[in-house]
Design an enzyme around this catalytic site. Structure first.
Site, PDB file in Angstrom:
ATOM      1  N   LYS A   1      -7.343   3.003  -3.067  1.00 41.00           N
ATOM      2  CA  LYS A   1      -7.746   3.147  -1.635  1.00 41.00           C
ATOM      3  C   LYS A   1      -8.100   4.576  -1.367  1.00 41.00           C
ATOM      4  O   LYS A   1      -7.251   5.591  -1.609  1.00 41.00           O
ATOM      5  CB  LYS A   1      -6.574   2.602  -0.771  1.00 41.00           C
ATOM      6  CG  LYS A   1      -6.792   2.485   0.529  1.00 41.00           C
ATOM      7  CD  LYS A   1      -5.400   1.803   1.165  1.00 41.00           C
ATOM      8  CE  LYS A   1      -5.322   2.079   2.701  1.00 41.00           C
ATOM      9  NZ  LYS A   1      -4.140   1.477   3.463  1.00 41.00           N
TER      10      LYS A   1
ATOM     11  N   LYS B   1     -10.548  -0.253  -1.671  1.00 45.81           N
ATOM     12  CA  LYS B   1     -10.319  -0.228  -0.477  1.00 45.81           C
ATOM     13  C   LYS B   1     -10.607   0.978   0.220  1.00 45.81           C
ATOM     14  O   LYS B   1      -9.759   1.906  -0.039  1.00 45.81           O
ATOM     15  CB  LYS B   1      -8.727  -0.675  -0.320  1.00 45.81           C
ATOM     16  CG  LYS B   1      -8.532  -1.036   1.470  1.00 45.81           C
ATOM     17  CD  LYS B   1      -7.016  -1.454   1.623  1.00 45.81           C
ATOM     18  CE  LYS B   1      -6.792  -1.373   2.949  1.00 45.81           C
ATOM     19  NZ  LYS B   1      -5.216  -1.825   2.942  1.00 45.81           N
TER      20      LYS B   1
ATOM     21  N   ASP C   1       0.679  -1.106   0.093  1.00 45.32           N
ATOM     22  CA  ASP C   1      -0.158   0.062  -0.019  1.00 45.32           C
ATOM     23  C   ASP C   1       0.924   1.275  -0.020  1.00 45.32           C
ATOM     24  O   ASP C   1       1.787   1.437   0.845  1.00 45.32           O
ATOM     25  CB  ASP C   1      -0.954   0.096   1.150  1.00 45.32           C
ATOM     26  CG  ASP C   1      -2.003  -1.053   1.441  1.00 45.32           C
ATOM     27  OD1 ASP C   1      -1.505  -2.354   0.778  1.00 45.32           O
ATOM     28  OD2 ASP C   1      -3.027  -0.697   1.878  1.00 45.32           O
TER      29      ASP C   1
END
Length: 293
Positions: free
Chosen positions: A202, A238, A139
């Site tokens: 995300k 996400k 990430d």
């Protein structure tokens, strides 16, 4: 920027936030109640990236979290396990050494999380080292300062380099939507990340306010769907940052399902970044307070 402007022009413009808020309200009014079931709670649980990103994290703490994940099926045999565990890069070796639960991935933040304010060479090195130590998923945060300054092509080039440094590990790109000034900025950041190689986009790091919002989720999911229609590539979504209650999780699930469709509602394409959500979902499923994690 000119290169990215040409790409943005191939996509529909984002509606303004008032229109987005109205669309989100319509979805929740229509679909929330039918999704607010224990079956959905179980599904949401299976989509969690169980996360510990504290400066006080230790090998013992992360090892203990892995043991909880390892023993989860023994304690809750009728439940799916979490999708992944997410830790800082230096703690990936501990997670790798202690995680035994079948099907649970190891994720890690990298590339100068959460600010992304360092040299690209350092970001690439950290991503490569973290994957080498055993991370299945990485990430990273976009260079928000550069994005806001209009250097979109440079941000895109960075993401491409980080994707290459992943050597096959999945790349989740964090947009930090709370720092973006408009729905159009969220859409552009989503497009930029997707065309640059993100496997997931995300919402947030959880380190800035506001963190995840339903409005940002709506825009991001719409962009993922439009990107899929243009390319045939399914990217994941996400939401992360401040999502702690069962009700909040069901709301994000409901918006994403309405925009993307049932085919995205699995942990290959949808994740929650959460530290507190797991226990709250378990409590809702079993109708009693559970503090397992």
């Amino acid at each position: 920027m000119e290169k990215m402007r040409q790409i943005y022009a191939q996509y529909e413009s984002a509606p303004d936030y008032e229109a987005v808020k109205a669309a989100v309200k319509d979805i929740l009014d229509k679909d929330f109640d039918k999704n607010n079931t224990k079956e959905t709670y179980r599904k949401c649980f299976s989509m969690i990236d169980l996360t510990s990103l504290n400066s006080t994290d230790t090998d013992d703490k992360i090892g203990g979290m892995m043991e909880k994940v390892n023993e989860f099926k023994e304690n809750f045999p009728d439940m799916p396990n979490v999708a992944a565990v997410c830790v800082y890069p230096a703690l990936v070796p501990t997670a790798k050494a202690t995680l035994e639960a079948e099907g649970v991935k190891i994720a890690s933040v990298a590339a100068c999380f959460p600010s992304s304010q360092t040299f690209i060479e350092a970001k690439i090195a950290e991503v490569g080292l973290t994957v080498h130590e055993g991370a299945d998923e990485i990430d990273v945060v976009i260079s928000i300062g550069k994005f806001l300054s209009g250097f979109h092509t440079e941000v895109s080039d960075e993401i491409r380099e980080l994707k290459e440094a992943c050597h096959g590990a999945h790349l989740k790109v964090i947009l930090e939507t709370g720092a973006l000034p408009s729905a159009e900025a969220v859409k552009q950041a989503s497009i930029l990340a997707l065309v640059s190689g993100a496997d997931f986009i995300k919402t947030s790091t959880g380190k800035l306010e506001p963190a995840a919002t339903l409005e940002a989720a709506y825009v991001m999911c719409g962009t993922i769907k439009e990107y899929y229609e243009k390319t045939g590539i399914k990217a994941g979504f996400k939401p992360a940052g401040g999502i702690a209650t069962t009700e909040e999780a069901v709301k994000f699930y409901t918006v994403a399902k309405a925009v993307l469709g049932e085919e995205w509602m699995n942990n290959g394409l949808f994740r929650f970044g959460a530290s507190r959500l797991a226990n709250n979902l378990l409590s809702s499923i079993y109708d009693k307070e559970i503090k397992y994690f």
